[in-house]
Design a protein around this motif. Structure first.
Motif, PDB file in Angstrom:
ATOM      1  N   LEU A 231       0.828  -1.209   0.000  1.00 20.02           N
ATOM      2  CA  LEU A 231       0.000   0.000   0.000  1.00 20.02           C
ATOM      3  C   LEU A 231       0.862   1.259   0.000  1.00 20.02           C
ATOM      4  N   ALA A 232       1.952   1.231   0.790  1.00 20.72           N
ATOM      5  CA  ALA A 232       2.840   2.397   0.833  1.00 20.72           C
ATOM      6  C   ALA A 232       3.486   2.646  -0.526  1.00 20.72           C
ATOM      7  N   LEU A 233       3.782   1.575  -1.263  1.00 19.63           N
ATOM      8  CA  LEU A 233       4.343   1.736  -2.604  1.00 19.63           C
ATOM      9  C   LEU A 233       3.320   2.377  -3.543  1.00 19.63           C
TER      10      LEU A 233
ATOM     11  N   ARG B 296      13.405  14.083  -8.464  1.00 23.06           N
ATOM     12  CA  ARG B 296      14.315  14.065  -7.320  1.00 23.06           C
ATOM     13  C   ARG B 296      13.628  13.628  -6.036  1.00 23.06           C
ATOM     14  N   LYS B 297      12.339  13.901  -5.906  1.00 22.05           N
ATOM     15  CA  LYS B 297      11.634  13.615  -4.667  1.00 22.05           C
ATOM     16  C   LYS B 297      10.709  12.404  -4.792  1.00 22.05           C
ATOM     17  N   GLN B 298       9.709  12.495  -5.665  1.00 25.63           N
ATOM     18  CA  GLN B 298       8.737  11.414  -5.775  1.00 25.63           C
ATOM     19  C   GLN B 298       9.376  10.112  -6.265  1.00 25.63           C
TER      20      GLN B 298
ATOM     21  N   VAL C 219       9.376   6.461  -4.347  1.00 24.14           N
ATOM     22  CA  VAL C 219       8.935   5.182  -4.903  1.00 24.14           C
ATOM     23  C   VAL C 219      10.018   4.124  -4.739  1.00 24.14           C
ATOM     24  N   THR C 220      11.259   4.499  -5.000  1.00 23.28           N
ATOM     25  CA  THR C 220      12.371   3.556  -4.848  1.00 23.28           C
ATOM     26  C   THR C 220      12.497   3.084  -3.396  1.00 23.28           C
ATOM     27  N   GLU C 221      12.353   4.018  -2.468  1.00 21.23           N
ATOM     28  CA  GLU C 221      12.440   3.669  -1.050  1.00 21.23           C
ATOM     29  C   GLU C 221      11.355   2.665  -0.664  1.00 21.23           C
ATOM     30  N   GLN C 222      10.119   2.910  -1.070  1.00 16.99           N
ATOM     31  CA  GLN C 222       9.021   2.011  -0.708  1.00 16.99           C
ATOM     32  C   GLN C 222       9.150   0.656  -1.414  1.00 16.99           C
ATOM     33  N   ALA C 223       9.697   0.650  -2.614  1.00 19.49           N
ATOM     34  CA  ALA C 223       9.917  -0.621  -3.310  1.00 19.49           C
ATOM     35  C   ALA C 223      10.928  -1.476  -2.556  1.00 19.49           C
ATOM     36  N   GLN C 224      11.981  -0.838  -2.048  1.00 16.12           N
ATOM     37  CA  GLN C 224      12.971  -1.575  -1.270  1.00 16.12           C
ATOM     38  C   GLN C 224      12.397  -2.034   0.070  1.00 16.12           C
ATOM     39  N   SER C 225      11.519  -1.225   0.652  1.00 16.02           N
ATOM     40  CA  SER C 225      10.866  -1.625   1.897  1.00 16.02           C
ATOM     41  C   SER C 225       9.990  -2.856   1.682  1.00 16.02           C
ATOM     42  N   LEU C 226       9.345  -2.931   0.526  1.00 18.54           N
ATOM     43  CA  LEU C 226       8.533  -4.106   0.205  1.00 18.54           C
ATOM     44  C   LEU C 226       9.403  -5.352   0.087  1.00 18.54           C
TER      45      LEU C 226
END
Length: 264
Positions: free
Chosen positions: A179-181, A222-224, A228-235
């Motif tokens: 969901l966060a992704l 630079r931001k969004q 997305v990359t951060e949440q993909a790695q969290s998944l």
């Protein structure tokens, strides 16, 4: 200058911000998954407490049974020592028989001290787990009898897969990460706000103002995109945590099962 100058006015405006459609729903679902994961922690603590209490109970029962065995063995060794000493006095036994019996008695006395210490430690642990006053009497546990294993290893695996709070928590965290992704991807879309107000213009007709503002994510690269990359790695991390906990749980179940089978 109200009423004397044409540009003088007094009024108020109200502004309400609105996220892009779907964002608020996703945030609510993320919070729901986090709450469900925390509830699994609560259930895990409950099961851990019951497990510790059961282990302490069985260890306490063991100390009582072991103390009785050691007392019987001590009485038997004392009689053997008396016999050895009598036989040695008439020259029918070697001195080493007496020394062996004395050594075994010393070992038994040491073991009795260890068992007594274990009994007091387990009683203190149970009192603590039951949240009773320190030193509260517990009494002697009932005599235990060996119980056969009624579950196969595959049955235990299946039960753990469906009921383990840790695995269910990991599943909730995977769902939360998904969901966060999705929410991070929606950050590419602009939020907006609606404003409305009333102004008293003095000698001129009253004025009403309505306005819509849009927040454009100009720096999405630079931001969004980083979000997305951060949440993909969290998944990916959440999925790996599930795999790790699943493997660890299977190992613990098999280790305990083999121990119980060997004991039987």
């Amino acid at each position: 200058g109200l009423g004397r100058e044409s540009v003088s006015n007094v009024g108020f405006m109200v502004t309400q911000e609105f996220p892009f459609p779907g964002k608020r729903k996703l945030r609510g679902e993320i919070a729901q998954k986090e709450a469900e994961a925390e509830f699994q922690d609560y259930q895990s603590v409950q099961l851990s407490l019951v497990s510790r209490l059961k282990q302490a109970y069985y260890r306490l029962a063991y100390t009582h049974a072991a103390a009785e065995v050691l007392d019987r063995s001590g009485r038997l060794l004392s009689k053997l020592l008396e016999i050895s000493e009598a036989r040695y006095a008439v020259g029918r036994a070697a001195q080493q028989d007496i020394l062996k019996a004395q050594t075994q008695l010393s070992i038994l006395e040491t073991r009795k001290i260890q068992v007594e210490r274990e009994r007091h430690a387990r009683e203190a642990e149970m009192v603590s787990l039951l949240n009773r006053a320190p030193g509260s009497p517990l009494g002697r546990p009932e005599d235990l009898k060996p119980q056969p294993l009624t579950k196969s290893l595959e049955d235990l695996y299946a039960n753990a897969q469906g009921n383990s709070p840790q695995l269910r928590k990991d599943e909730k965290m995977i769902q939360r990460a998904e969901l966060a992704l999705n929410l991070a991807r929606k950050e590419y879309y602009p939020d907006f706000s609606i404003s409305g107000g009333y102004f008293n213009m003095g000698g001129m007709p009253d004025m009403y103002m309505f306005r819509a503002d849009f927040k454009i994510p100009l720096y999405f690269f630079r931001k969004q995109r980083a979000g997305v990359t951060e949440q993909a790695q969290s998944l990916v991390e959440s999925r790996r945590n599930f795999e790790t906990d699943n493997q660890s749980l299977h190992f613990r179940i098999k280790d305990d099962y083999l121990l119980a089978d060997a004991s039987s």
